[in-house]
Motif scaffolding. Structure first.
Motif, PDB file in Angstrom:
ATOM      1  N   TYR A   1       0.942  -1.142   0.065  1.00  0.00           N
ATOM      2  CA  TYR A   1       0.079   0.191   0.109  1.00  0.00           C
ATOM      3  C   TYR A   1       0.880   1.339   0.050  1.00  0.00           C
ATOM      4  CZ  TYR A   1      -3.378   3.378   1.483  1.00  0.00           C
ATOM      5  OH  TYR A   1      -4.083   4.664   1.529  1.00  0.00           O
ATOM      6  N   VAL A   2       1.838   1.284   0.910  1.00  0.00           N
ATOM      7  CA  VAL A   2       2.836   2.397   0.932  1.00  0.00           C
ATOM      8  C   VAL A   2       3.389   2.436  -0.529  1.00  0.00           C
ATOM      9  CG1 VAL A   2       5.053   3.327   1.889  1.00  0.00           C
ATOM     10  CG2 VAL A   2       3.246   2.118   3.478  1.00  0.00           C
ATOM     11  N   TYR A   3       3.981   1.389  -1.315  1.00  0.00           N
ATOM     12  CA  TYR A   3       4.706   1.703  -2.617  1.00  0.00           C
ATOM     13  C   TYR A   3       3.569   2.292  -3.545  1.00  0.00           C
ATOM     14  CZ  TYR A   3       7.641   0.474  -6.337  1.00  0.00           C
ATOM     15  OH  TYR A   3       8.380   0.557  -7.572  1.00  0.00           O
ATOM     16  N   THR A   4       2.307   1.286  -3.739  1.00  0.00           N
ATOM     17  CA  THR A   4       1.571   1.740  -4.768  1.00  0.00           C
ATOM     18  C   THR A   4       0.491   2.507  -4.578  1.00  0.00           C
ATOM     19  OG1 THR A   4       0.227  -0.200  -4.322  1.00  0.00           O
ATOM     20  CG2 THR A   4       2.289  -0.425  -5.746  1.00  0.00           C
ATOM     21  N   GLY A   5      -0.184   2.481  -3.183  1.00  0.00           N
ATOM     22  CA  GLY A   5      -1.508   2.932  -2.944  1.00  0.00           C
ATOM     23  C   GLY A   5      -2.724   2.180  -3.179  1.00  0.00           C
ATOM     24  N   ASP A   6      -2.412   1.112  -3.599  1.00  0.00           N
ATOM     25  CA  ASP A   6      -3.614   0.204  -4.071  1.00  0.00           C
ATOM     26  C   ASP A   6      -3.717  -0.484  -2.750  1.00  0.00           C
ATOM     27  OD1 ASP A   6      -3.604   1.094  -6.584  1.00  0.00           O
ATOM     28  OD2 ASP A   6      -2.350  -0.565  -7.246  1.00  0.00           O
TER      29      ASP A   6
END
Length: 100
Positions: free
Chosen positions: A57-62
């Protein structure tokens, strides 16, 4: 019902699941009952899945809605890794790092 796993979290989770028996060996004591060891393995699967999903989530926001499937994947890979590959070395690590 279509179960679709995102490739990156699933792949990272499989890699972490392969070494999860060593992490569990560091945390548990040889005198624990088999039930306590099974509970620890399920808890470790939840923790690994949580860590992977937070980094994803931190890396992609998904967000990943398939987290229950990923928990089962982490637990299954860790158990298979322990049964087929890491049992002798993880058991030695557990006995060496436990407090006597």
């Amino acid at each position: 019902m279509d179960i679709t796993l995102p490739a990156i979290p699933a792949g990272v989770l499989v890699l972490l699941g392969l070494v999860a028996p060593y992490a569990q060996a560091l945390l548990q004591h040889p005198d624990w009952t088999p039930t306590a060891k099974k509970i620890a393995s399920v808890a470790l699967a939840f923790v690994l899945t949580g860590v992977v999903l937070v980094f994803y989530y931190v890396y992609t926001g998904d967000t990943v809605p398939a987290w229950p499937t990923l928990v089962l994947l982490a637990w299954a890979v860790a158990q298979a890794s322990y049964a087929m590959v890491t049992k002798p070395s993880a058991s030695k690590l557990e006995s060496r790092t436990s407090r006597q």
